[in-house]
Each structure stands twice: as C-alpha cells, then as structure tokens.
Scaffold this active site. Structure first.
Site, PDB file in Angstrom:
ATOM      1  N   PHE A  79       0.833  -1.091  -0.068  1.00  0.00           N
ATOM      2  CA  PHE A  79      -0.055   0.120   0.005  1.00  0.00           C
ATOM      3  C   PHE A  79       0.999   1.139  -0.045  1.00  0.00           C
ATOM      4  CE2 PHE A  79      -4.270   1.653   0.670  1.00  0.00           C
ATOM      5  CZ  PHE A  79      -5.011   0.636   0.177  1.00  0.00           C
ATOM      6  N   GLN A 113      -6.605  15.708   3.380  1.00  0.00           N
ATOM      7  CA  GLN A 113      -5.914  14.655   2.450  1.00  0.00           C
ATOM      8  C   GLN A 113      -6.844  14.671   1.220  1.00  0.00           C
ATOM      9  OE1 GLN A 113      -5.481  10.229   3.140  1.00  0.00           O
ATOM     10  NE2 GLN A 113      -3.599  10.876   3.023  1.00  0.00           N
ATOM     11  N   HIS A 159      -7.226  12.428  -1.880  1.00  0.00           N
ATOM     12  CA  HIS A 159      -6.812  10.989  -2.443  1.00  0.00           C
ATOM     13  C   HIS A 159      -6.667  11.111  -4.023  1.00  0.00           C
ATOM     14  CE1 HIS A 159      -6.974   6.767  -3.561  1.00  0.00           C
ATOM     15  NE2 HIS A 159      -7.126   6.406  -2.139  1.00  0.00           N
ATOM     16  N   GLU A 161      -6.506   2.687  -3.288  1.00  0.00           N
ATOM     17  CA  GLU A 161      -4.928   2.591  -3.494  1.00  0.00           C
ATOM     18  C   GLU A 161      -4.506   1.063  -3.794  1.00  0.00           C
ATOM     19  OE1 GLU A 161      -3.367   5.563  -0.709  1.00  0.00           O
ATOM     20  OE2 GLU A 161      -1.627   4.158  -0.495  1.00  0.00           O
ATOM     21  N   ARG A 167      -0.099   9.824  -0.610  1.00  0.00           N
ATOM     22  CA  ARG A 167      -1.215  10.530  -1.392  1.00  0.00           C
ATOM     23  C   ARG A 167      -0.966  11.671  -1.691  1.00  0.00           C
ATOM     24  NH1 ARG A 167      -5.731   7.355   2.237  1.00  0.00           N
ATOM     25  NH2 ARG A 167      -5.616   5.480   0.934  1.00  0.00           N
ATOM     26  N   HIS A 189     -10.633  13.594   0.656  1.00  0.00           N
ATOM     27  CA  HIS A 189     -10.646  12.208   1.219  1.00  0.00           C
ATOM     28  C   HIS A 189     -10.717  12.085   2.573  1.00  0.00           C
ATOM     29  CE1 HIS A 189     -10.630   7.801   1.131  1.00  0.00           C
ATOM     30  NE2 HIS A 189      -9.630   8.027   1.712  1.00  0.00           N
ATOM     31  N   ARG A 231      -1.816  11.465   5.989  1.00  0.00           N
ATOM     32  CA  ARG A 231      -2.123   9.952   6.681  1.00  0.00           C
ATOM     33  C   ARG A 231      -1.756   9.044   5.115  1.00  0.00           C
ATOM     34  NH1 ARG A 231      -6.043   6.282   5.716  1.00  0.00           N
ATOM     35  NH2 ARG A 231      -7.836   7.735   4.734  1.00  0.00           N
TER      36      ARG A 231
END
Lengths: 585, 117, 241
Positions: free
Chosen positions: A115, A242, A244, A257, A288, A357, A399
């Site tokens: 990830f 954030q 994405h 992701e 991200r 996100h 994050r």
C-alpha cells in the site's frame, strides 16, 4: 425527553462501535447516529488495514512506525504513532476473532498486500537506508471497511448495545470544562431530546462535503468538528486535508490505492507512467499527498486529458493486471468504473482525479482519546473523541493509506476503556438549565426564517470556493479569497428559507443545520491554512513551497472567537525516536 | 408482527426433500401417463387393455406408487402454498384437516380400485 | 434531455393518502437517479424526502423502486433505464416509489424495524466456543471464498422487499436474513451451526423460499442469493438424513 446514560457515543462508524464494546455490563451506553449504523462511512473504506503481521514477508511494527512518521511529514506525535503501530497487530487479530472475514493466503493466514507509503528497509541492517514496498495491508477483497463495519456492528448486537439510529446530534452540553451530555433531534419525529451523560464520545467522522469533489458520503458534513468548535473546544491541524489521488473523474468516488498496490499505474495524456519522475523509488505507491500534487502538476503542465465538460483527468491503468487479480481482489472498484463511467478496467484505463478524502486534523486528544484543549494537556472532563473527527495526532500532515481503519479500532478501543474507567469513578454532573436552548432556537429560526437563500445554493458556493482555493495547491491570496467568501456565506446563511416546515423526517431542516456545520468547519480549515506559512504533507503553499521545521514543527490549535477572527495557538510535536529528515520517496 | 416461530424448530427439510424426489418420479410417470392416455387412446382407454394392465403385478405396483406419490406431492404442494399466507390457527387447522382427509379418501379410493382387478 | 420523474409522495402530517407527483426536469443520460432526486430536492422542492449517504452503492441507504424494480438510486444511470438520448424529450416518466411491503414513514423513506428484527433473529455474529488462539484462526482461501459473496451484502433490503413470499407473509425471514445466516453457517470458524440451522428451519423460515429469484434480480451487489439459500436447504436436508 431527557435520557440518561453513563456513556453516550455519537457516531456508529468503526471508532464509535469499537468504543461501545468497551463499556462494561452494568453501565448504560447509547450510540447515537444520524444514519443507521451499517450506513456509516467506515463501510466505504476499500483497500485495507495495516499491521506488521509479517504474514507474507518479514515486517516489523517499527518499520510501520517509521513509515507513519515519515508519511506524516514528521508532524505526527510519535508517542501516539508508536502505540498505534505496536497495537495494530493485536487489534487485527482481535477483529479476526470477532469474525471479520479477511482474505487469506495459501497458509490460511490473513493475506496482506502493498500500500502507498508502506515500506521496509531493503537491508535490515541499515534501517534508514533505501526502502522497498512491503506487504502490510490486511484486506478483504476491496471491501475491508465494509466487512469491518459489519463485524463491529454484529458484535454490538451480540453485546446488546443500545442504538439510537437516525438521531442527529446538534450540540454538546458542556459547562465549566465538564461534559454533561448532548442534544439530538430524533429525525423520524422531529423531537429534540437531551441525553444526559457522564461521558460523551464524538466519533462523528469527517467533513469531506466541505469540498466539491469528495469521496466522502453526503453525511460527511463535519458535525463533530463544528459542534466542538462552537462550544469553545479547539480544533487541531485543520489545514491538513487529504486528497486521494484516484477519485473517479467528476464523481470523486474512491478508487482504492489497492488498485496500485496490486500493480496498477497512473498515466498521463502521453501514456507516460509519470510517477517515475516524482517518486523514483516507490513510484505509484508514494503517499497520497505526493501523488495528488504530481497529478495536479501534470494537468497544469498540459499533460492531463480534457473531458467534454472542460475538466481534466488522468488515467489509472489496470489493463495489464488480468481478470484474475481484477475480479478477485478489486471487484468493487471495477464495478464502480463500469457503472458510473462505462469503463471496463480490464480493457481500458480508468479516468481519475484527486478527490477530497480525509481530515488529518480534528478535535485534539491525547493517546487515550481524551479531549485536551491546550498545549498543557488540559482535559475536558468526560469528553472523548476518536476516529476521523479526532486528532491524536497519528497522521500528522498526511495520513498513510490503511492507517485510518487502524486508527479507529486502536483509539476507539482506548477511548472506550477510559470512558469505562471514568463512569465507574464519577457521578452524573448536573445538567445546566435550558441545555437544549441552542438547538431549539436554531431549529425555530430555520423553520420560521423567510429569507431568499436556498441551502443548496450556499452549500454549492462553499464547496466551489474551497475546492478552488483551499485544496491541493494553496496560496495566501487564494485562501483569503475563500475566507471572505465564507464570511459572506455565513451572513447569507442567516437568510435561508427551507421548503419543508414539518416535524417528521424533515431532511430539509437537517441539511440546513448541516450547512451551518460545514461553514464553521470550512472556516477553521481556511484560517488554519492561511496561518501556516510553509508546505508540509498535504498542506502545500505555493507561496511557501518549503517545509520549515524551524518555525512550523508544531501543531495548530484554532479556537472560535464569537464572530471575530478565530484565535490560533500552538502545541509542540511529540518527537521520541525519529528526528525530522528530508522526505523523499 | 409476531416472530414467535423463529427458533421453535419444526423441520421442513424432509418434506422439502420428498417433494423433490416425488417430483422427479412424477415427471417420468406423467410423461408415461400422457403418452398412454392422450397419444395412444386406443391402447390407453380400451377396457380389455386396461384390465390387462391392472392384472399385471408390475403395472399394479406402478399404479399404487403413482397414486400414493402423486397425491402426496399434490396435496403437500397445496399445503406449502397455503402456508405462505398468514392464517389464523383455526383456519390453518381446518385447511390442513381437509387436505389430510381428502388425501386419505382419494388414496383409499385409488388403492381399492387398483386392487379390484 | 428532458425527463419526467413521477415520484410517490406521502407526508404523514398533511396527507391522508399517498399520491404521485410529476417533476419535469433537464437531465443528462449519465446522471444517476440519486442525482436527479438531489436536483429536485435542491432546486425545486425541498420537501422531497429520501435516504442516501455514500452515493456509490456501499452504504445501502437509497434502495427504492424505480420503474417497478427494486434498486439503489445511486447505482443506476438514467441511460441504463433507457433514457439515453441527450437531445430527446422523454414522455414515459421514471416512476420512483418506496421499497414495497414496508410501512411508509414519508415519501420514499420506509420503516426498517421489521427488517432489522429479522436480521437480528438469525444471530448475525460469529459464535465460537473454543478459546481463541493467540494469532488468527486459520482459514484457507477456499474457506473464505465460500462466504465472500455473502459478506458483500449491504443490507439495503432490496431483496427482501422484492420477495413475493415476504409480501404474502411478512413474518417470513426473507432473503437478506437468510443470506446473513448463510454467511455464518458456512464460516469455517463458526461453532454454532446447529443452533443457526434451528433458527431458519422453521415455518416462517427458509421453507417459505420457493426459488422465485426476485431477490437475485433485485440485488444491487449481484449476489446470487437464491443459490446461497439453496445451499442452506441442502445443509438442512443433510442434517436430517
């Protein structure tokens, strides 16, 4: 009506449900949610939840810790991150024992996959040397959040947890720094109820709907942020929002992701795998913030693809993965592409754009989910926050994927345990007079208001201005423009008129109250973003493109100040093991 | 709404299975019956040939099975359809009684006819 | 293009009877049904009431009856309903009604109380009697594959409310609850199979399923619910014999 509960949990997503499981027998606990528990936004998480189980290859929670600190651009509090990464392993095993159906590997163990931002050192003897992607995300196809939410809800049913579904919480009852309960509207009847409580936990999720393009549910209106903010509790690090990288073009629906974890790549108009330029070592598995910025840059430099409506997108290419991986491991997102864009990911790449996100910032808490309102760790007695609405801070300025599902089960549980201790040791604090006054007045005002403004119009203008000026690339000038607009919208908000004047299931009214929450939350984001004159993680200021550890290695705390400009204070970052270094991927 | 039935076990699995087994038997039996009675009426309907069949022990066994399973399948089918509807218990008992009694009566009638020859 | 939405309306505070109201609007073939409902609520008539949340078919809030079929309003585009010509004015309205066979609270919002009671009746949680191991309980990929499809269920009630057996007997557990029962009965970790089989092996339980397949047609997650129920029947028969 006045209800009385030892513990009141607001929000029935992962954090709220996990906390509810900690309230011991013999004490009363109510979980309030404005939807039905299984509709909570946790269910939309797709790709996975991280823990260094080492089921696929050698891994260590310390590598996970390092990745999270680095991913946070060194703004995350390292004591909290250490707790989370260490506890992750226990937490995942616990979920498995609760019945969560994980995908498995050939050995029968929980399967794991790579990830974004999750790595390990290439050479274990050189922990700070070159790093390579590691399989750390535990998953259940691409429905990890869905099955996690179901499993937690199922366990709450087993425990007989009392739910109040479709109860919309509007206010926190707090006096002399002691929390005394919440006020909620029962949507079905329109009745306003007081929940008198010894402890209250906010697990109300995010605020994605502040922005036009978002992966968040329509109910992600920042209610918890706004309620706390209005009640004088600060919000921490609100500038960090954030984006994405892979939202479905125009719709913002999340394409996990995991698609890139399984080998998908991003391409521009020329067909180039452009992430090779921006993150030479881990490429499409960069964090991200890095990818979202790269995508905006590609589009700005003319390598985006223009759609018929004039907006731009890039391509997520899965065509080389083959039907086996796509159908087995990514069934849900391929379904989205087919249904919404008419694109078959087996044959053609998916048009994507960055989508709002996740909120890294939120109600400041310590590592036990207790709300703390300043740099000295002063607690609000009986008040807890966990999940996206809270800022522990484990995510810092950015994050890592899969850390949000981890955050909710780790800190939801810790908060629940603390609540359990608190309710055993304390009596009910007395309720103040007219505890529901704000709610009554607000509801009356909205129902009786005969202005000319429509809720949807104000909401749309807010979402536009935030998307244009306070998203991936920011400038002082742009943010100021947004602030002026928010002020204007707040004034116009006083002049709204809604069509539905009834009591029962009045969603028109609920949306109007939610709009108030969106406006307050947007205010806190914009002012925090204007204040931070550096670039760190998801907060990128074009006028201050460098990270500035000298002046800005600190958390922002923003306090509401009646109708004047909010007050901003700071809190130091907890640094234990890793000193800030250049963040390169 | 009452949920009192949840958890109070009253298996329908044997009935369900038998319904399917008898169904399979009846598919073949019905095909034979159709060919005999409707496509070759000279053979099927003539008195002599019918008597001859009834006197044959294998045919007799076939008819007895046919009567038993056909009746059971049909009446059990009706009962399971009726059970899809919510009924007061007196109505359910009455209907069940009618089905059982008529089933038994038809069975006696059929068996005694088959055994006469 | 121009389309007309014919929407079922009922406000318990002002209406004694439900009625249908037509809204003629400008829309795009690529709009989802939920988009046009939002458009009506935002721009034309704020009293229109419906549930929705995630808008991409995973939360299960916006199940409704669209042109006679149960589906999620967020998972169907107008062009998939046959409204695909951007330059046309469509005479045939898109009829939107609440899920059938449920009490109506307001407009498209129905009362799920019984649906959840049935869900809870099948004990929708893992039951284990043996002490948990230190690490995860082992399951082969094949073991998980058995329950993967069933665990996709989003509890939107499209299946249960489309089932004729539910219409004739509202006490029937229904496909959603039976699918949940399957999800645990066929979970290799669960240790309460007998208890669970007893729950569904009842007059209002599994035997009210007559393999009508409406549930399969209605399921927005494309779960073959009837297949799962048939596996349960097989299991019950095996136990009995």
């Amino acid at each position: 009506m006045i209800y009385k509960f030892d513990a009141v949990i607001v929000g029935a997503g992962g954090a709220g449900l996990r906390a509810a499981l900690e309230i011991p027998e013999g004490y009363t606990c109510a979980v309030l949610t404005k939807v039905y528990p299984t509709r909570s936004h946790t269910g939309t998480a797709q790709g996975g939840v991280c823990a260094a189980l080492g089921n696929e290859e050698e891994d260590s929670w310390e590598y996970h810790f390092f990745d999270t600190v680095k991913g946070s651009d060194f703004l995350g509090d390292q004591d909290a991150i250490e707790i989370m990464c260490y506890d992750a392993i226990r937490a995942i095993i616990e979920l498995e024992h609760m019945g969560m159906p994980f995908s498995r590997n050939e050995k029968g163990l929980i399967a794991q996959r790579p990830f974004g931002g999750h790595t390990k050192p290439k050479d274990p003897n050189n922990p700070f040397g070159e790093r390579v992607p590691v399989k750390r995300a535990c998953f259940s196809a691409d429905r990890t959040g869905h099955v996690m939410l179901q499993t937690l809800y199922e366990n709450c049913i087993k425990r007989g947890v009392q739910f109040f579904p479709e109860f919309f919480v509007t206010d926190l009852i707090v006096q002399d720094n002691i929390v005394r309960g919440v006020v909620a509207i029962e949507i079905a009847t329109g009745e306003i109820h007081i929940f008198h409580a010894k402890t209250v936990m906010f697990a109300t999720g995010g605020y994605g709907r502040v922005y036009r393009i978002t992966s968040n549910a329509v109910v992600g209106t920042g209610d918890g942020f706004a309620i706390a903010y209005r009640r004088g509790i600060p919000l921490e690090d609100m500038e960090f929002v954030q984006f994405h990288p892979t939202g479905l073009w125009r719709l913002g629906i999340l394409v996990s992701e995991a698609a890139r974890g399984e080998g998908g790549v991003l391409r521009n108009k020329l067909g180039e795998r452009f992430m090779e330029k921006y993150a030479p070592t881990i490429k499409d598995l960069a964090p991200r913030d890095v990818i979202s910025r790269a995508m905006y840059t590609e589009i700005r430099e003319g390598r985006g693809i223009q759609g018929p409506d004039g907006t731009y997108y890039l391509l997520l290419d899965l065509t080389h993965l083959g039907p086996e991986i796509i159908n087995k491991k990514l069934p849900e997102i391929t379904g989205f592409a087919r249904i919404y864009l008419g694109v078959d990911p087996l044959k053609e790449p998916i048009p994507v754009q960055p989508t709002t996100h996740y909120a890294m910032g939120g109600i400041p808490t310590n590592v036990d989910a207790e709300v703390v309102i300043d740099d000295k760790g002063t607690k609000v007695e009986g008040f807890y926050a966990a999940g996206e609405v809270a800022c522990v801070s484990v995510h810092g300025a950015n994050r890592l994927g899969t850390n949000s599902l981890l955050d909710i089960i780790v800190f939801g549980r810790r908060g629940g345990k603390k609540m359990a201790e608190y309710i055993k040791e304390h009596d009910f604090p007395p309720l103040p007079k007219d505890a529901d006054e704000w709610t009554r007045k607000t509801v009356e005002r909205i129902l009786n208001s005969n202005g000319k403004e429509r809720v949807s119009r104000i909401r749309k203008e807010l979402q536009e201005i935030m998307m244009d000026n306070v998203s991936v690339f920011r400038t002082g000038e742009g943010i100021k423009k947004a602030i002026e607009k928010i002020k204007e919208l707040k004034e116009r908000y006083q002049e709204i008129k809604i069509d539905d004047k009834g009591k029962k299931f009045n969603t028109d009214l609920i949306e109007a109250i939610e709009l108030g929450n969106l406006l307050d939350t947007a205010e806190s984001i914009a002012y925090s973003a204007l204040n931070r004159t550096e670039s760190r993680g998801a907060h990128y200021r074009e006028d201050y493109p460098k990270r500035d550890d000298q002046n800005w290695l600190k958390h922002t705390l923003i306090y509401k100040n009646e109708d004047k400009e909010p007050i901003i204070k700071y809190k130091p970052v907890v640094i234990t093991k890793i000193q800030p270094m250049e963040r390169k991927y | 709404m009452s949920f009192k039935h949840y958890g109070s076990r009253k298996s329908g699995s044997v009935g369900w299975l038998l319904q399917r087994i008898t169904g399979i038997f009846l598919i073949f039996a019905m095909v034979g019956h159709y060919i005999l009675m409707h496509y070759t009426p000279e053979t099927g309907h003539s008195y002599e040939q019918s008597i001859a069949r009834f006197s044959n022990v294998y045919w007799k066994m076939f008819y007895l099975t046919f009567i038993t399973l056909g009746l059971w399948h049909g009446l059990n089918g009706i009962w399971s359809i009726l059970r899809d509807f919510k009924m007061k218990s007196w109505l359910a008992i009455t209907l069940y009684g009618i089905i059982v009694i008529s089933g038994f009566a038809f069975w006696v009638l059929g068996v005694s006819t088959a055994l006469k020859f | 293009m121009k389309v007309t939405l014919r929407i079922f309306r009922f406000n318990p505070e002002t209406d004694s009877e439900p009625y249908y109201k037509d809204y003629e609007i400008e829309a795009d073939p690529k709009d989802r049904v939920i988009d046009v409902l939002h458009y009506i609520k935002n721009e034309i008539d704020g009293t229109l009431t419906f549930r929705r949340s995630c808008l991409h078919g995973i939360c299960g809030s916006d199940g409704m009856r669209i042109n006679g079929k149960n589906m999620l309003a967020c998972s169907i585009l107008l062009q998939d309903l046959g409204y695909s010509d951007a330059n046309k004015t469509y005479k045939k309205p898109i009829v939107i009604e609440p899920l059938p066979g449920m009490p109506i609270i307001k407009d498209l919002v129905t009362d799920f109380t019984d649906f959840w009671k049935k869900y809870e009746a099948v004990k929708p949680y893992l039951i284990t009697k043996s002490p948990p191991p230190e690490r995860e309980r082992l399951q082969s990929p094949e073991d998980v594959e058995l329950i993967m499809e069933a665990s996709k269920c989003i509890l939107c009630a499209c299946c249960t409310t489309s089932c004729p057996s539910t219409w004739s007997n509202e006490d029937y557990l229904g496909p959603a609850a039976l699918l949940k029962a399957y999800r645990f009965i066929f979970d290799s970790r669960d240790e309460a199979t007998d208890e669970r089989l007893d729950i569904i092996d009842t007059p209002n339980g599994i035997w009210r399923c007559h393999t009508i397949f409406h549930c399969v047609q209605a399921c927005p997650k494309e779960i073959n619910i009837t297949w799962h129920i048939s596996k349960l029947k097989q299991k019950l028969v095996e136990r009995e014999i």
